[in-house]
Design an enzyme around this catalytic site. Structure first.
Site, PDB file in Angstrom:
ATOM      1  N   ASP A  84      12.341  29.666  25.320  1.00 23.50           N
ATOM      2  CA  ASP A  84      12.901  28.527  25.379  1.00 23.50           C
ATOM      3  C   ASP A  84      13.669  28.383  26.744  1.00 23.50           C
ATOM      4  O   ASP A  84      14.518  28.976  27.225  1.00 23.50           O
ATOM      5  CB  ASP A  84      14.145  28.544  24.166  1.00 23.50           C
ATOM      6  CG  ASP A  84      14.771  27.127  24.075  1.00 23.50           C
ATOM      7  OD1 ASP A  84      14.492  26.281  24.930  1.00 23.50           O
ATOM      8  OD2 ASP A  84      15.645  27.066  23.072  1.00 23.50           O
ATOM      9  N   CYS A 139      11.410  19.928  25.171  1.00 23.70           N
ATOM     10  CA  CYS A 139      11.144  20.847  26.389  1.00 23.70           C
ATOM     11  C   CYS A 139       9.735  21.417  26.317  1.00 23.70           C
ATOM     12  O   CYS A 139       8.649  20.808  26.636  1.00 23.70           O
ATOM     13  CB  CYS A 139      12.211  21.965  26.509  1.00 23.70           C
ATOM     14  SG  CYS A 139      13.782  21.376  26.730  1.00 23.70           S
ATOM     15  N   ARG A 140       9.478  22.428  25.249  1.00 24.81           N
ATOM     16  CA  ARG A 140       8.103  23.028  25.241  1.00 24.81           C
ATOM     17  C   ARG A 140       7.098  22.193  24.701  1.00 24.81           C
ATOM     18  O   ARG A 140       5.957  22.376  25.434  1.00 24.81           O
ATOM     19  CB  ARG A 140       8.401  24.307  24.617  1.00 24.81           C
ATOM     20  CG  ARG A 140       9.370  25.456  25.576  1.00 24.81           C
ATOM     21  CD  ARG A 140       9.707  26.481  24.541  1.00 24.81           C
ATOM     22  NE  ARG A 140      10.765  26.057  23.546  1.00 24.81           N
ATOM     23  CZ  ARG A 140      11.203  26.903  22.598  1.00 24.81           C
ATOM     24  NH1 ARG A 140      10.519  28.104  22.503  1.00 24.81           N
ATOM     25  NH2 ARG A 140      12.107  26.530  21.761  1.00 24.81           N
ATOM     26  N   SER A 141       7.221  21.758  23.559  1.00 24.31           N
ATOM     27  CA  SER A 141       6.209  21.203  22.732  1.00 24.31           C
ATOM     28  C   SER A 141       5.691  19.793  23.160  1.00 24.31           C
ATOM     29  O   SER A 141       4.618  19.527  23.374  1.00 24.31           O
ATOM     30  CB  SER A 141       6.400  21.023  21.105  1.00 24.31           C
ATOM     31  OG  SER A 141       7.493  20.183  20.817  1.00 24.31           O
ATOM     32  N   ASN A 195      11.829  19.629  20.578  1.00 24.79           N
ATOM     33  CA  ASN A 195      10.698  18.416  20.688  1.00 24.79           C
ATOM     34  C   ASN A 195      11.186  18.124  21.844  1.00 24.79           C
ATOM     35  O   ASN A 195      10.833  16.533  22.271  1.00 24.79           O
ATOM     36  CB  ASN A 195      10.458  17.783  19.838  1.00 24.79           C
ATOM     37  CG  ASN A 195       8.969  16.927  19.875  1.00 24.79           C
ATOM     38  OD1 ASN A 195       9.182  15.804  19.464  1.00 24.79           O
ATOM     39  ND2 ASN A 195       8.020  17.287  20.588  1.00 24.79           N
ATOM     40  N   CYS A 243       7.844  23.164  18.690  1.00 30.48           N
ATOM     41  CA  CYS A 243       9.122  23.819  19.155  1.00 30.48           C
ATOM     42  C   CYS A 243      10.207  23.653  18.492  1.00 30.48           C
ATOM     43  O   CYS A 243      10.337  23.436  17.212  1.00 30.48           O
ATOM     44  CB  CYS A 243       9.250  23.676  20.668  1.00 30.48           C
ATOM     45  SG  CYS A 243       9.761  22.120  21.281  1.00 30.48           S
TER      46      CYS A 243
HETATM   47  P1  4NP Z   1      12.782  22.866  23.087  1.00 31.89           P
HETATM   48  O1  4NP Z   1      14.020  23.250  23.715  1.00 31.89           O
HETATM   49  O2  4NP Z   1      12.642  23.540  21.558  1.00 31.89           O
HETATM   50  O3  4NP Z   1      11.563  23.477  23.824  1.00 31.89           O
HETATM   51  O4  4NP Z   1      12.522  21.499  22.934  1.00 31.89           O
HETATM   52  C1  4NP Z   1      15.227  23.142  23.197  1.00 31.89           C
HETATM   53  C2  4NP Z   1      15.962  21.699  23.326  1.00 31.89           C
HETATM   54  C3  4NP Z   1      17.077  21.547  22.569  1.00 31.89           C
HETATM   55  C4  4NP Z   1      17.932  22.839  22.053  1.00 31.89           C
HETATM   56  C5  4NP Z   1      17.201  24.018  22.195  1.00 31.89           C
HETATM   57  C6  4NP Z   1      15.952  24.290  22.594  1.00 31.89           C
HETATM   58  N1  4NP Z   1      18.915  22.382  21.681  1.00 31.89           N
HETATM   59  O5  4NP Z   1      19.625  23.375  20.957  1.00 31.89           O
HETATM   60  O6  4NP Z   1      19.423  21.316  21.611  1.00 31.89           O
END
Ligand code: 4NP
Length: 156
Positions: A125, A13-15, A11, A8
């Site tokens: 996201d 939340c989703r992955s 790294n 993702c």
């Molecule tokens: P992820 O979510 O890609 O599912 O881990 C996010 C985590 C952090 C951010 C964006 C998306 N960020 O902008 O910090």
């Protein structure tokens, strides 16, 4: 050994949610010695961090423990090392395509290709939204994880 990399943006939340859920389903299928599962982000904002507390809480509510995971960024040799490199959304898939050496490009895909019940192609996201978004991430990754377990069973 089949190696699976789930990707993702951050790294956190989703992955890592996908890594945890997919590992649980691989364990239940008795395949933990045959499948290596790692997750990472295309961005490096959260290297070394624990998963987002909202992701951890949502996962815990369904019996998954994500607490030992730490943020990791994609690295160049991942394209060689992993067999499946699966992005949570189109934007991260595009980022992977731009970085991937041509000979490994067929390893890339979208994780939700393996979902059987949900028609969505991307895991949204959840970072800037509410708790419901984190629960929906779990719905989607549980579905895709079950499908990917079946594909891997057929390959082993
Ligand atoms: P992820 O979510 O890609 O599912 O881990 C996010 C985590 C952090 C951010 C964006 C998306 N960020 O902008 O910090």
């Amino acid at each position: 050994m089949i190696r699976v990399l789930l990707v993702c943006l951050g790294n956190i939340c989703r992955s890592p949610t996908a890594e945890t859920v997919f590992r649980s389903k691989i364990d239940k299928a008795g395949l933990s010695n045959s499948v290596d599962i790692v997750s990472c982000g295309t961005a490096g904002y959260h290297i070394g961090e624990s998963p987002d507390s909202r992701s951890q809480a949502a996962a815990k509510g369904r019996g998954y423990d994500m607490s030992a995971l730490r943020g990791r960024q994609i690295q160049n040799d991942d394209f060689e090392c992993f067999d499946f490199i699966l992005a949570m959304d189109e934007s991260n898939l595009l980022e992977l395509k731009q970085r991937c050496p041509k000979q490994y490009i067929t390893k890339l895909g979208l994780f939700l290709t393996y979902a059987g019940s949900y028609q969505e192609t991307e895991v949204p996201d959840p970072y800037y939204g509410g708790q419901q978004g984190f629960s929906h991430v779990l719905d989607l990754v549980e579905d895709a994880s079950e499908g990917l377990v079946e594909v891997i069973k057929a390959r082993l």
